[in-house]
Each structure stands twice: as C-alpha cells, then as structure tokens.
Design an enzyme around this catalytic site. Structure first.
Site, PDB file in Angstrom:
ATOM      1  N   HIS A  86      -1.442  -1.047  16.032  1.00 46.47           N
ATOM      2  CA  HIS A  86      -0.543  -0.653  15.130  1.00 46.47           C
ATOM      3  C   HIS A  86       1.177  -0.919  16.310  1.00 46.47           C
ATOM      4  CE1 HIS A  86      -3.395   1.292  12.942  1.00 46.47           C
ATOM      5  NE2 HIS A  86      -2.973   1.207  11.887  1.00 46.47           N
ATOM      6  N   GLU A 142      -5.087  -6.768   1.705  1.00 48.53           N
ATOM      7  CA  GLU A 142      -3.833  -7.839   2.264  1.00 48.53           C
ATOM      8  C   GLU A 142      -3.963  -9.326   2.119  1.00 48.53           C
ATOM      9  OE1 GLU A 142      -5.597  -5.181   4.215  1.00 48.53           O
ATOM     10  OE2 GLU A 142      -3.863  -4.123   4.643  1.00 48.53           O
ATOM     11  N   GLU A 145       0.817  -0.918  -0.239  1.00 48.49           N
ATOM     12  CA  GLU A 145       0.216  -0.285  -0.390  1.00 48.49           C
ATOM     13  C   GLU A 145       0.693   1.423   0.077  1.00 48.49           C
ATOM     14  OE1 GLU A 145      -1.928  -0.739   3.778  1.00 48.49           O
ATOM     15  OE2 GLU A 145      -2.893  -3.030   2.730  1.00 48.49           O
ATOM     16  N   PHE A 192      -1.791  -5.993  10.903  1.00 47.91           N
ATOM     17  CA  PHE A 192      -2.632  -6.237   9.819  1.00 47.91           C
ATOM     18  C   PHE A 192      -2.389  -7.743   9.548  1.00 47.91           C
ATOM     19  CE2 PHE A 192      -1.894  -1.791   8.892  1.00 47.91           C
ATOM     20  CZ  PHE A 192      -1.885  -1.380   9.811  1.00 47.91           C
TER      21      PHE A 192
END
Ligand SMILES: Cc1ncc(C[n+]2csc(CCOP(=O)(O)OP(=O)(O)O)c2C)c(N)n1
Ligand SMILES: [Mg+2]
Lengths: 342, 337
Positions: A142, A73, A30, A99
């Site tokens: 994160h 993903e 990305e 992720f």
C-alpha cells in the site's frame, strides 16, 4: 486571493467542477460514495472514499454519477475504458496504485492501446485517480510509487502534482483531456494546505514548474519530493549554494526543455524520486541530461531515490527508505566537491 | 445449498478447551490492539477480527502445521488460530525487530510459513490463487495436507475468486474456500455488491459442494469444516463454505461505521460467538464456568505479556532495510541506493 484549502479538498473541488461543467463526467470506485443501498444512511454520513477525498460528491451528484463498485478492479477500470470510448468521460478511482496488479490489462493493453490499434478511430477520455507514496506506515502493498511503470507505456499520460494548486488545475486538465491519464495523489500530501483559486482553471500538461530558482544546481523532484528538495535547498542556501527546483508535474509528457534549460544554467543535476531506482523516472531524467544536456554538465548526474527494495513496514526502516533533505544535501556536496564550499 | 444447524454431538474436552482458548486469544488480542491503537502508538492500518473468531478457530481445529492457510487484511485471527506466537505477532504490529516478519510486514502481512500460515494479505482477492498453489504442492507431493483460503464477502466479487476456485475444481485440489461474510466490504453491503443470494450458491457454478453456516457458532463451523477437510484429504477436491458473521469493530481502526445498523448491538451481545460457545460448553457439561473463567484470565495475562514484549523489543536495524529482497544477494543486488 488567499484562500487556503487542502490537497484533498483541491482534488475534490476539481471533480465537482468537472461534473457541473459536463454531465458525462462520472466517478467509479470502491466506496467513493460509500454505503450503497444502506437504507438508513444519509448521504452526508457516507464515507466518500477511504480517505474522505470524494466526500460530499454523492450529495450533489447522486448515486447515478458517483458509483460504488464491487472490489473488482479489472471489472470497473475495464468498464471505464469503454464507457470513455463510447461517450462518457469517467474518472475511475484506483484506491491505491498498488492495486494496479488487479487491473493492469485493462489499463495497459486496452485503455492505452485502443486509439493506436484502431488507427486513430477511438479515444479514451478516462482519468484514473490513484493514491501512492511511502511514509504512511502502510507497508509493502500500500505504499509504492508506480508512476514510472505507467510512463513506460505509450498511450498513457502520467500526472503527479505536488501542491493543492497544481492538483486542482492538473486534475481538471486530466478530466477534460481526451487521452487516458493516470493521476497520482500522494497520501501523505492530502492534509497539506495551499492557496487554491475558487473557480475552474487548468494547468497544461508538459509544463514543468520551477518551484524555486537558483544558479548552482538543478534539482528535479517528483511529487512530494518537491517539498523534501525545498528543505534541502534551504540548507544549501545557508551555505551559499542556490538550488533550482524543477517540478515536472507530468512525467508523460515530460517537459524536457525546462529541465535542460535549467541544467544549462546550473551545470549540475540531481534527480530526487521516492520510487525504486531501476528503470525509473529518475533514470529517465538522468538519461535525458546525458543524452541532450551532456555539454551543459560540469559533474555527473546524481540520483537520490529509495533503495531497490519493497517499502518496509517498520517506522525505523521506512524513515530511512525515503529520500531526506540530508541525503539531497549530501548528493549536492559530493557533486560540487571543492568548487563550492558547503 | 444446505443451511447447517449445530449438531449436538459432543466434542471432547480437550478439543473444546483448545477452541475456547484460541477464541479468547483472538478476542483479547484484538481488543487490546484496538485500545492501544486508540492511544496513537501503533503505526499503519489495522483491521480487527474480533467477532469472527468462530470461523478461523472452527476451521483450524482440523489443521496442523503441514496444512496451509491464506488470509486477508483482517488476518490476526487466522494467525492465532493457526498457532502463530502472540508475542511475535504483537511485535510485528509494532514494527519491531522481534516481530514474526522482523517488523517488515506489519499487521497486514503477518506470516509464519513454518506454521503453515502463508500471510495476511493487503490485496483483496490475493489469497485465492495462493491457496490453489499450496494445494497443488500438497497434491503433487502427496502430503495429505490441505490448504484453506479465508476470504471476505467483498473478495467474493474479485476476478481471482473465479480463477482460483475453478482451477482448484478442475484439478481436484485439496483446497477449502472459506467465505467470511460479515455483511460489508468497507462500507459496501454484501447484497449491493454481489449478484447472488449467498456466496455458497456460487459453488454450483464450479460443480463443487457449497454450504452456508452460522459463522458465530464455532461448533457448526467445525462440523462443516470437518466435511470439507475430509473430502480434501480423500482427494475429492475443493469445497466452498460460507460463514455468516459480523465484525465487532469498524473496517479499520478509525472507521465511524455509519453504515452499520441496529444489528450491531445484538452482535456484541446475544449473538456473540464466545458467549454462545461458553453457554454451549457449560450447558453440555463439557467444561465448567470456573475452568472457562480461569482460561479467560490466563489469556488476558498472555496478551498483556505480548504487549510488554512488543513495547520492550528493539527496532529493526538500518541494514535490515536491504536484506531479504533476494535469496542470493545480501543487499539489494548492486542497484543504485
Ligand atoms: C485489490 C484490492 N482492492 C481494494 C482493496 C481495499 N480494501 C481493503 S479491505 C477492503 C474490503 C474487503 O472486504 P471483505 O472482502 O468483505 O473483507 P472484510 O474487510 O469484510 O473482512 C477493500 C476494498 C485492497 N486492499 N485490495
Ligand atoms: Mg466483509
């Protein structure tokens, strides 16, 4: 040789070198180029990744090889698995290791297992680069460190560099390795500088690096924790305790010999890992010592890890979540007891 | 799919005042967060909603505390529109103990379950199945409530979009999927990443209604939302609404926004949602300029107070690190720590 570059530049350089050496190397992720199909945007103004780690690659290699993906993903990591199996040598960037929840099947059930399930008739030369680590105020989704997760799965190699030098050499090794590699980059290390040679060089997997040698206690530290342990070692040295710091560099394969040899020398083992403690790299290494190094040990193995909680957002809590030099010093003090006066 | 125009049907003064108030709260809250972030005191990642106010407000004008919403990383606007407390939100962004999540979530995870706000979300596409689950509860418990899933144009390409909407459709759940198409996912344009002319077109594949509205026009959003909420409450199943919009700031604070073009100037001026609504309200004689300007001043003060509250609030205490991992353990369940 005194050239100093950042961890981030070292990672970037390894990718650039691999892409010059081999046309089959491509990068998917990305915004790894950024601004795809924006007419007015010059390539040099493109993002080059959310942290700028892939900046400049699109200028040299073009958008056919530096491929911006949708936020999908499962889609692009899965595609990278079979692109690898059918003749390419892809690097897939999973922006944050957190992720993996969106593409675990592609990694765990597809990429990791093709070769074995197909009786050795496939290979998956795919490198998944991914960012991990707490300390960035990025909160619970994160900030995780999920390398243990991947180490648990046969068919995946797990790489976790702690310095710019190691990052470059290990990433080149990863890209040209014929297995699926998950390569961890600590987001808080990107700006760290260190000596890195200009050209191509590779660091073999399964070779731990002794970042500091000492006689009194072995500290196995993973990733960024190497630096935390180095600070602890400085403190310990002031009190006459010499710590040996072993950086495994790859968790799969794990260099058992170097760890055991060090423990044989020092008689004590502390494992420092910022990941959650249950079923972790830390417990794995502690078990190794219990299993194969029991006779060397003069004291029970200690682990200094995060607590078994998600990563908190509040700076006041995140600071105590992470292992610190103090916590390591304390662990060493506890285990050395009266034998060594600290 | 139909393109809905603003219907000139008047809205009541009370409704108008609520909507204008919430839009102002979002705008001033975000502008202040932007300012403060620039000084370096705020921790972490912050994604601002300024520019997109009309969407959250238009939707939430039909909801009450029993209705659920799921949100995104760009969640402050959804929180405010759903009635979250400004002080508690600001304190959360500062990581303070008085924050809505006790400082443990931060900007990307602000939540207030009692208000029906199921959390901002750090995972793109995370909201689709979460909204479906909330819709399932509403259906099985016959609450009459709905669940609204706000998501971005980038999330529209995530696998959970398909799984979530399809399930909501086959089970006829009271869920409204609201695309906030601001043209970009980080630096990636919608038209590059999505093989469709509009997000609303994708509704065809699920045999549910889909429509595109001007996401800068709160009246248009409110009307589309009304149709969808009525359908949902009547047991007629999900709707997909695409709101076309633009974000005033970067993807996150610190983004140089080189991918944006000339259009950004127009969006900050003529196309601005709050200016548009201001003009509408005064031209229609629903509210006076004095009334609206007074609201603006009051909201600025409320936001100042929220900042002051956040700054003065205490940090969480160390023992809070181990709390709330599980319901049944006070600490971390005896794990190594
Ligand atoms: C599963 C997952 N992938 C990637 C990201 C990183 N990320 C955060 S926001 C974002 C862009 C989202 O774009 P969009 O859905 O259009 O929402 P917007 O930011 O425009 O409101 C990306 C790629 C993430 N948080 N989660
Ligand atoms: Mg978007």
């Amino acid at each position: 040789m005194t050239r100093q570059i950042t961890f981030s530049q070292a990672v970037n350089e390894a990718m650039a070198i691999s892409m010059r050496e081999d046309q089959d190397v491509i990068l998917l992720g990305e915004d790894v180029a950024g601004g795809a199909a924006v007419d007015h945007l010059q390539d040099e103004e493109a993002w080059g990744g959310v942290m700028g780690v892939t900046k400049g690659l699109v200028q040299e290699f073009g958008r056919d090889r530096i491929i911006d993906t949708p936020i999908a993903e499962a889609g692009y990591v899965g595609a990278a698995v079979t692109a690898a199996a059918t003749g390419m040598r892809p690097i897939a960037e999973l922006m944050f290791n957190d992720f993996i929840g969106s593409c675990l099947d592609e990694v765990m059930n597809q990429g990791a297992k093709l070769r074995y399930m197909f009786g050795g008739k496939a290979k998956v030369p795919l490198t998944i680069r991914t960012m991990h680590g707490a300390g960035f105020r990025a909160a619970a989704q994160h900030s995780q460190s999920l390398y243990s997760f991947f180490t648990h799965i046969p068919g995946i190699k797990v790489v976790i560099p702690s310095t710019p030098y190691d990052a470059k050499g290990l990433l080149l090794e990863s890209i040209f390795d014929d297995d699926l590699v998950v390569f961890f980059e600590d987001k808080t290390l990107y700006t760290m500088k260190g000596e890195v040679p200009e050209g191509s060089y590779r660091i073999p997997f399964g070779k731990a690096d002794i970042k500091r040698s000492g006689e009194d206690v072995t500290i196995v530290a993973i990733g960024k924790m190497v630096h935390t342990a180095m600070k602890a070692a400085d403190e310990l040295a002031k009190n006459g305790v010499e710590a040996e710091i072993v950086d495994p560099r790859t968790l799969s394969p794990l260099d058992e010999d170097t760890i055991l040899t060090s423990v044989e020398k020092t008689g004590r083992l502390v494992v420092v890992d910022e990941a959650n403690p249950r079923c972790s790299a830390a417990t794995d290494i502690a078990a190794l010592a219990a299993d194969k190094g029991f006779d060397y040990l003069d004291a029970p193995v200690k682990m200094v890890t995060a607590p078994h909680t998600p990563v908190p957002f509040a700076p006041s809590l995140e600071d105590i979540y992470l292992p610190t030099p103090d916590k390591i010093v304390k662990a060493v003090q506890e285990m050395t007891g009266s034998e060594l006066v600290l | 799919m139909s393109q809905t125009q603003t219907n000139q049907a008047a809205i009541s003064k009370e409704e108008a005042a609520w909507m204008f108030q919430k839009m102002l709260e979002i705008r001033h809250f975000e502008d202040r967060v932007h300012e403060i972030f620039g000084t370096g005191v705020l921790p972490g990642f912050v994604h601002l909603y300024a520019g997109e106010e009309a969407i959250a407000v238009g939707l939430c004008s039909h909801l009450d505390d029993n209705d659920y919403i799921t949100s995104t990383h760009r969640g402050h606007g959804h929180c405010i529109a759903k009635g979250c407390d400004l002080d508690g939100m600001m304190a959360e962004i500062y990581g303070k103990a008085t924050g809505l999540c006790k400082g443990k979530g931060g900007s990307m995870h602000i939540a207030d379950v009692e208000k029906g706000m199921l959390g901002a979300n750090g995972i793109v596409g995370g909201g689709f199945p979460l909204a479906v689950g909330a819709g399932l509860t509403h259906k099985l418990k016959k609450t009459g409530g709905v669940a609204v899933c706000f998501f971005g144009d980038g999330a529209n390409n995530h696998g959970t979009f398909h799984e979530g909407i399809n399930m909501a459709a086959i089970w006829n759940l009271p869920v409204i999927f609201v695309a906030e198409n601001n043209g970009f996912a980080e630096a990636t344009p919608f038209h590059y990443a999505s093989s469709c002319k509009s997000i609303a077109d994708r509704a065809i594949g699920y045999d549910i209604p889909g429509e595109t509205v001007d996401g800068k026009d709160v009246v248009a959003v409110r009307e589309a939302a009304q149709r969808a909420v009525e359908r949902a409450r009547n047991g007629e199943g999900p709707t997909l609404i695409e709101c076309v919009t633009y974000r005033n700031y970067g993807h996150f604070e610190g983004d140089a926004q080189t991918y944006k073009g000339e259009e950004k100037v127009k969006h900050l001026n003529d196309l601005d949602a709050i200016k548009k609504f201001y003009t509408y309200l005064t031209e229609q004689g629903i509210m006076t300029e004095e009334e609206l300007d007074k609201m603006d001043e009051d909201v600025r003060r409320d936001v100042d107070r929220a900042v002051e509250f956040a700054e003065k609030s205490p940090h969480p205490l160390p023992e809070q690190l181990l709390e709330d991992v599980y319901v049944s353990y006070k600490t971390d369940g005896g794990a190594v720590s």
